[in-house]
Motif scaffolding. Structure first.
Motif, PDB file in Angstrom:
ATOM      1  N   ARG A   1       0.815  -1.211   0.000  1.00 13.13           N
ATOM      2  CA  ARG A   1       0.000   0.000   0.000  1.00 13.13           C
ATOM      3  C   ARG A   1       0.853   1.267   0.000  1.00 13.13           C
ATOM      4  O   ARG A   1       0.335   2.371   0.098  1.00 13.13           O
ATOM      5  CB  ARG A   1      -0.944  -0.022   1.200  1.00 13.13           C
ATOM      6  CG  ARG A   1      -2.105  -0.976   0.954  1.00 13.13           C
ATOM      7  CD  ARG A   1      -2.702  -1.503   2.240  1.00 13.13           C
ATOM      8  NE  ARG A   1      -3.763  -2.459   1.932  1.00 13.13           N
ATOM      9  CZ  ARG A   1      -3.546  -3.719   1.559  1.00 13.13           C
ATOM     10  NH1 ARG A   1      -2.325  -4.178   1.436  1.00 13.13           N
ATOM     11  NH2 ARG A   1      -4.562  -4.520   1.296  1.00 13.13           N
TER      12      ARG A   1
ATOM     13  N   TRP B   1      -6.540  -3.150  10.318  1.00 12.43           N
ATOM     14  CA  TRP B   1      -5.521  -2.268   9.734  1.00 12.43           C
ATOM     15  C   TRP B   1      -6.101  -1.515   8.543  1.00 12.43           C
ATOM     16  O   TRP B   1      -5.828  -0.332   8.353  1.00 12.43           O
ATOM     17  CB  TRP B   1      -4.288  -3.082   9.318  1.00 12.43           C
ATOM     18  CG  TRP B   1      -3.438  -3.522  10.482  1.00 12.43           C
ATOM     19  CD1 TRP B   1      -3.880  -3.977  11.706  1.00 12.43           C
ATOM     20  CD2 TRP B   1      -2.018  -3.547  10.553  1.00 12.43           C
ATOM     21  NE1 TRP B   1      -2.806  -4.301  12.504  1.00 12.43           N
ATOM     22  CE2 TRP B   1      -1.650  -4.048  11.829  1.00 12.43           C
ATOM     23  CE3 TRP B   1      -1.016  -3.226   9.648  1.00 12.43           C
ATOM     24  CZ2 TRP B   1      -0.335  -4.200  12.218  1.00 12.43           C
ATOM     25  CZ3 TRP B   1       0.315  -3.384  10.030  1.00 12.43           C
ATOM     26  CH2 TRP B   1       0.642  -3.861  11.313  1.00 12.43           C
ATOM     27  N   GLU B   2      -6.905  -2.220   7.756  1.00 10.15           N
ATOM     28  CA  GLU B   2      -7.552  -1.631   6.582  1.00 10.15           C
ATOM     29  C   GLU B   2      -8.438  -0.452   7.016  1.00 10.15           C
ATOM     30  O   GLU B   2      -8.411   0.623   6.444  1.00 10.15           O
ATOM     31  CB  GLU B   2      -8.408  -2.706   5.908  1.00 10.15           C
ATOM     32  CG  GLU B   2      -8.958  -2.329   4.574  1.00 10.15           C
ATOM     33  CD  GLU B   2      -8.052  -2.767   3.436  1.00 10.15           C
ATOM     34  OE1 GLU B   2      -8.058  -2.030   2.440  1.00 10.15           O
ATOM     35  OE2 GLU B   2      -7.358  -3.780   3.543  1.00 10.15           O
ATOM     36  N   GLU B   3      -9.204  -0.705   8.068  1.00 14.40           N
ATOM     37  CA  GLU B   3     -10.117   0.326   8.594  1.00 14.40           C
ATOM     38  C   GLU B   3      -9.339   1.544   9.088  1.00 14.40           C
ATOM     39  O   GLU B   3      -9.720   2.673   8.859  1.00 14.40           O
ATOM     40  CB  GLU B   3     -10.938  -0.290   9.728  1.00 14.40           C
ATOM     41  CG  GLU B   3     -11.987   0.615  10.301  1.00 14.40           C
ATOM     42  CD  GLU B   3     -12.727  -0.045  11.453  1.00 14.40           C
ATOM     43  OE1 GLU B   3     -12.848   0.603  12.516  1.00 14.40           O
ATOM     44  OE2 GLU B   3     -13.147  -1.206  11.305  1.00 14.40           O
ATOM     45  N   ARG B   4      -8.217   1.296   9.746  1.00 17.47           N
ATOM     46  CA  ARG B   4      -7.433   2.368  10.343  1.00 17.47           C
ATOM     47  C   ARG B   4      -6.606   3.148   9.308  1.00 17.47           C
ATOM     48  O   ARG B   4      -6.486   4.351   9.357  1.00 17.47           O
ATOM     49  CB  ARG B   4      -6.510   1.768  11.424  1.00 17.47           C
ATOM     50  CG  ARG B   4      -5.705   2.795  12.173  1.00 17.47           C
ATOM     51  CD  ARG B   4      -6.604   3.911  12.516  1.00 17.47           C
ATOM     52  NE  ARG B   4      -6.590   4.315  13.867  1.00 17.47           N
ATOM     53  CZ  ARG B   4      -6.749   5.595  14.202  1.00 17.47           C
ATOM     54  NH1 ARG B   4      -6.865   6.528  13.294  1.00 17.47           N
ATOM     55  NH2 ARG B   4      -6.810   5.933  15.446  1.00 17.47           N
ATOM     56  N   LEU B   5      -6.022   2.402   8.362  1.00 21.35           N
ATOM     57  CA  LEU B   5      -5.072   3.007   7.443  1.00 21.35           C
ATOM     58  C   LEU B   5      -5.607   3.186   6.027  1.00 21.35           C
ATOM     59  O   LEU B   5      -4.960   3.800   5.188  1.00 21.35           O
ATOM     60  CB  LEU B   5      -3.792   2.144   7.365  1.00 21.35           C
ATOM     61  CG  LEU B   5      -3.083   1.949   8.703  1.00 21.35           C
ATOM     62  CD1 LEU B   5      -2.039   0.882   8.591  1.00 21.35           C
ATOM     63  CD2 LEU B   5      -2.455   3.249   9.168  1.00 21.35           C
ATOM     64  N   GLY B   6      -6.773   2.611   5.777  1.00 21.32           N
ATOM     65  CA  GLY B   6      -7.318   2.681   4.414  1.00 21.32           C
ATOM     66  C   GLY B   6      -6.593   1.676   3.531  1.00 21.32           C
ATOM     67  O   GLY B   6      -5.480   1.272   3.800  1.00 21.32           O
ATOM     68  N   GLY B   7      -7.275   1.245   2.486  1.00 20.11           N
ATOM     69  CA  GLY B   7      -6.708   0.149   1.732  1.00 20.11           C
ATOM     70  C   GLY B   7      -6.124   0.472   0.441  1.00 20.11           C
ATOM     71  O   GLY B   7      -5.565  -0.251  -0.269  1.00 20.11           O
TER      72      GLY B   7
END
Length: 117
Positions: free
Chosen positions: A22, A111-117
């Motif tokens: 990412r 992690w996706e929710e926190r950092l965006g995907g």
């Protein structure tokens, strides 16, 4: 951001690959070579909102050999922090520390929710 990890750990490797894919830059720190201090762990625990018990690597050999499953419930917070600060192998990993958050363990959806995907 700081990624506190153990390079030989497959979950940590997965987390690092996820970040790299990412294009999310992180500074890495080997938990075995540079163990988190009690102060760092206290700050990360507050920032994560998780109970301190969640910072223990419950699947690790050291955790099992010390019989911590039975001992932790009777321990106070300072005693737990002191114990965690003695050996990085006791600490659950990876730990991702950002400006206003701390993620413990690699759960992709979190992690996706926190950092965006």
């Amino acid at each position: 951001m700081l990624l506190v990890w153990y390079p030989k750990c497959s979950t940590c490797q997965k987390a690092k690959k996820w970040l790299d894919a990412r294009g999310i830059p992180v500074e890495t720190r080997d938990i075995k070579l540079e163990n988190p201090t009690a102060e760092e762990l206290r700050a990360w625990q507050r920032q994560s909102g998780l109970p301190l018990q969640r910072f223990f690597n419950t699947s690790g050999q050291l955790y099992r050999s010390l019989g911590l499953k039975d001992k932790l419930p009777a321990m106070g917070e300072e005693e737990m922090l002191g114990l965690l600060a003695t050996d990085g192998m006791l600490v659950k990993r990876p730990i991702l520390v950002g400006g206003d958050f701390t993620l413990v363990g690699f759960r992709e959806a979190q992690w996706e929710e926190r950092l965006g995907g």
